[in-house]
Design a protein around this motif. Structure first.
Motif, mmCIF file in Angstrom:
data_model
loop_
_atom_site.group_PDB
_atom_site.id
_atom_site.type_symbol
_atom_site.label_atom_id
_atom_site.label_comp_id
_atom_site.label_asym_id
_atom_site.label_seq_id
_atom_site.Cartn_x
_atom_site.Cartn_y
_atom_site.Cartn_z
ATOM 1 N N UNK A 74 0.801 -1.211 0.000
ATOM 2 C CA UNK A 74 0.000 0.000 0.000
ATOM 3 C C UNK A 74 0.837 1.265 0.000
ATOM 4 N N UNK A 75 2.156 1.122 -0.029
ATOM 5 C CA UNK A 75 3.072 2.265 -0.078
ATOM 6 C C UNK A 75 3.932 2.133 -1.321
ATOM 7 N N UNK A 406 14.462 14.443 -2.676
ATOM 8 C CA UNK A 406 14.474 13.899 -4.032
ATOM 9 C C UNK A 406 13.297 12.951 -4.248
ATOM 10 N N UNK A 407 12.974 12.179 -3.214
ATOM 11 C CA UNK A 407 11.950 11.139 -3.315
ATOM 12 C C UNK A 407 11.538 10.754 -1.901
ATOM 13 N N UNK A 408 10.555 9.894 -1.801
ATOM 14 C CA UNK A 408 10.063 9.499 -0.479
ATOM 15 C C UNK A 408 9.321 8.176 -0.563
ATOM 16 N N UNK A 409 9.115 7.588 0.609
ATOM 17 C CA UNK A 409 8.110 6.533 0.743
ATOM 18 C C UNK A 409 6.782 7.244 0.953
ATOM 19 N N UNK A 410 5.805 6.920 0.126
ATOM 20 C CA UNK A 410 4.512 7.608 0.161
ATOM 21 C C UNK A 410 3.394 6.597 0.334
ATOM 22 N N UNK A 411 2.402 6.976 1.097
ATOM 23 C CA UNK A 411 1.192 6.151 1.225
ATOM 24 C C UNK A 411 -0.030 7.052 1.111
ATOM 25 N N UNK A 412 -1.105 6.572 0.512
ATOM 26 C CA UNK A 412 -2.311 7.385 0.319
ATOM 27 C C UNK A 412 -3.193 7.412 1.571
ATOM 28 N N UNK A 413 -4.350 7.973 1.413
ATOM 29 C CA UNK A 413 -5.313 8.092 2.515
ATOM 30 C C UNK A 413 -5.635 6.737 3.117
ATOM 31 N N UNK A 441 -0.803 10.517 9.054
ATOM 32 C CA UNK A 441 0.058 10.214 10.197
ATOM 33 C C UNK A 441 1.174 9.263 9.780
ATOM 34 N N UNK A 442 2.195 9.187 10.644
ATOM 35 C CA UNK A 442 3.257 8.197 10.533
ATOM 36 C C UNK A 442 3.422 7.564 11.909
ATOM 37 N N UNK A 499 0.855 10.345 3.754
ATOM 38 C CA UNK A 499 2.103 10.847 4.314
ATOM 39 C C UNK A 499 3.286 10.483 3.419
ATOM 40 N N UNK A 500 4.401 11.199 3.629
ATOM 41 C CA UNK A 500 5.661 10.928 2.953
ATOM 42 C C UNK A 500 6.764 10.833 4.000
ATOM 43 N N UNK A 501 7.637 9.846 3.827
ATOM 44 C CA UNK A 501 8.823 9.704 4.671
ATOM 45 C C UNK A 501 10.046 9.871 3.760
ATOM 46 N N UNK A 502 10.838 10.920 4.015
ATOM 47 C CA UNK A 502 11.953 11.274 3.138
ATOM 48 C C UNK A 502 13.274 10.652 3.599
#
Length: 507
Positions: A74-75, A406-413, A441-442, A499-502
């Motif tokens: 899902x990410x 530059x990029x991230x781990x991203x997950x939607x709603x 949230x993370x 959310x995004x985790x960079x």
């Protein structure tokens, strides 16, 4: 209180189950940009063998590849193109070229330094390349100092630091971070083409340069574009990246090779860089450099060249006054990374910056990115791009990004989850660079090497991280201290919602 805690636990469990994370292997469409394909004979996770333990120490890790990632559900990894901040320098002086290529940006303490190719017609009618210099105190407002070093057009009132073709065709400096480098060689550079080979230079102040020797140190390769060298902290040697030709078809493709040196004067035989199973493309410049917040990761924002495309007509190109030698082909910045050795990771194949609207952005070799990403202001870094190449309107343009962005781990709603490979760390706390929406949230759990939550460090124990911060220390039930687990094999279980985790770092 207990009821609220139970509701949170039930909600988290439902979300994690809904993204299908627990016990499920990664499939080709579960956030894996490689589609599960093998990469250069290495595991598809772009890192060490999943059974190996990564000695992370206190290094910062950005998510520009899958080095740390074991599973994602899902990410996904997403690239974040930078924001256009407009022109910062125009190349409009008579000793400057209409094709001022191969630009280098250095941050030296409180001073930003820019080096770029200029050129002018000598009295004997010969065109002479030179190397010009500019300075800035903030990376945004630039000045061309009157250095009084080199005569051009009958005067030394200019910002030229060198003039010796073809060495100044592509003169490329760097700040030498080798702790053994003498003070009078704090700056080093290489310059030259196939006619001369690459010659080494050194400087104490970045303005007054001298050759370290008259003999070329590298003679192999297609050396007419930007040849990039630096001291590698992680590999403990000098490395140099330069253009070569490689397979694909009878003519081949512009590609990259690399050589190494213990002392900047004696270099190994070049080795061709590889890209896993990614298709060959024409890489005109590669702009490989250690990322200043994680120098063990080399970030390469190079120029992809598409020689067979031309969308502007000859009349349109003439109206723009594009140099007739630069009519064919298109180019654009792209992103790749390396962790040393002869391997590039091309997690993202799309353009990092798309050419802007207007035909002036769609002529050959415009949109050349400069070498190096530098910090500018709080929480921000800048990339500079040479635009309107070979046109009277040629200029340097600044693009901004968040730190590590530059990029991230991203997950939607709907939420997503990530598990890292097994790692060891030093330090006492976990710091993250992240952003969420107001509803997002993370949460992060610390697990043992078998994926079992450590007591007191589960997702339920994790603070609900909401906000947009470059540096946030993770807490579990109000605690940050992880020193009891330092040096022991652990994994991270990360849950994200809108959310995004960079990046992450144990500090």
């Amino acid at each position: 209180m207990l009821k609220n805690r139970f509701n949170i636990a039930a909600s988290l469990l439902a979300i994690i189950l809904s993204v299908g994370f627990i016990g499920a292997p990664i499939g080709p469409n579960n956030g894996d940009p490689t589609g599960g394909r093998p990469t250069n004979g290495r595991p598809t996770d772009d890192g060490p063998n999943p059974k190996q333990t990564i000695a992370l120490g206190d290094r910062r890790e950005i998510f520009a590849d899958r080095f740390l990632i074991r599973e994602m559900k899902g990410a996904r990894l997403v690239m974040h193109p930078p924001r256009d901040e407009g022109p910062v320098m125009h190349f409009d002086q008579p000793w400057e070229s209409n094709a001022p290529a191969y630009i280098t940006i250095l941050k030296d303490g409180d001073t930003y330094r820019a080096y770029y190719r200029g050129g002018h017609q000598r009295a004997n009618g010969k065109k002479e390349d030179n190397t010009c210099y500019a300075e800035s105190r903030d990376g945004i407002h630039w000045e061309k100092p009157n250095l009084g070093l080199i005569e051009a057009n009958g005067s030394k009132n200019n910002n030229i630091i060198l003039e010796e073709s073809p060495l100044t065709h592509n003169f490329t400096p760097f700040l030498d971070n080798n702790p053994s480098a003498p003070q009078n060689q704090r700056f080093k550079a290489i310059g030259g083409t196939n006619k001369t080979g690459l010659l080494p230079f050194a400087s104490a102040n970045g303005k007054d340069w001298k050759k370290m020797q008259e003999k070329a140190v590298i003679n192999e390769g297609l050396l007419d574009s930007q040849n990039v060298a630096f001291w590698s902290e992680s590999e403990q040697m000098y490395v140099c990246y330069f253009r070569t030709w490689t397979g694909g078809n009878d003519r081949g493709y512009r590609s990259v090779s690399r050589a190494t040196s213990p002392d900047f004067l004696h270099w190994s035989k070049p080795v061709e860089m590889t890209f896993g199973d990614r298709p060959y493309e024409h890489i005109y410049t590669q702009q490989t450099s250690p990322y200043f917040r994680a120098p063990h990761i080399y970030v390469a924002i190079g120029s992809r060249f598409v020689p067979h495309r031309q969308i502007a007509t000859l009349d349109q190109l003439n109206e723009l006054k594009v140099d007739p030698g630069q009519h064919k082909g298109l180019s654009e910045p792209f992103l790749m990374t390396s962790r040393g050795g002869n391997v590039y990771d091309r997690t993202f194949m799309e353009a990092f910056i798309r050419p802007a609207m207007g035909l002036n952005h769609w002529s050959a070799r415009t949109n050349y990115p400069s070498l190096n990403i530098v910090p500018v202001g709080d929480g921000e870094m800048s990339l500079y791009v040479n635009q309107d190449y070979a046109q009277p309107t040629g200029h340097l343009r600044r693009y901004s990004m968040r730190l590590d962005g530059f990029s991230s781990i991203n997950a939607p709603y709907e939420g997503g989850a990530v598990k890292t490979k097994t790692l060891t760390f030093t330090g006492k706390a976990l710091e993250i660079n992240y952003s969420t929406s107001a509803i997002g949230e993370v949460r992060i759990a610390l697990q043992d090497e078998n994926g079992k939550d450590l007591p007191g460090f589960s997702l339920l124990d994790s603070e609900q991280l909401v906000g947009n911060e470059v540096a946030r220390t993770v807490t579990w039930n109000g605690k940050t201290d992880l020193s009891a687990w330092a040096g022991k094999p652990v994994q991270l279980h990360i849950y994200l919602k809108d959310a995004d985790l960079y990046s992450i770092r144990f500090k």
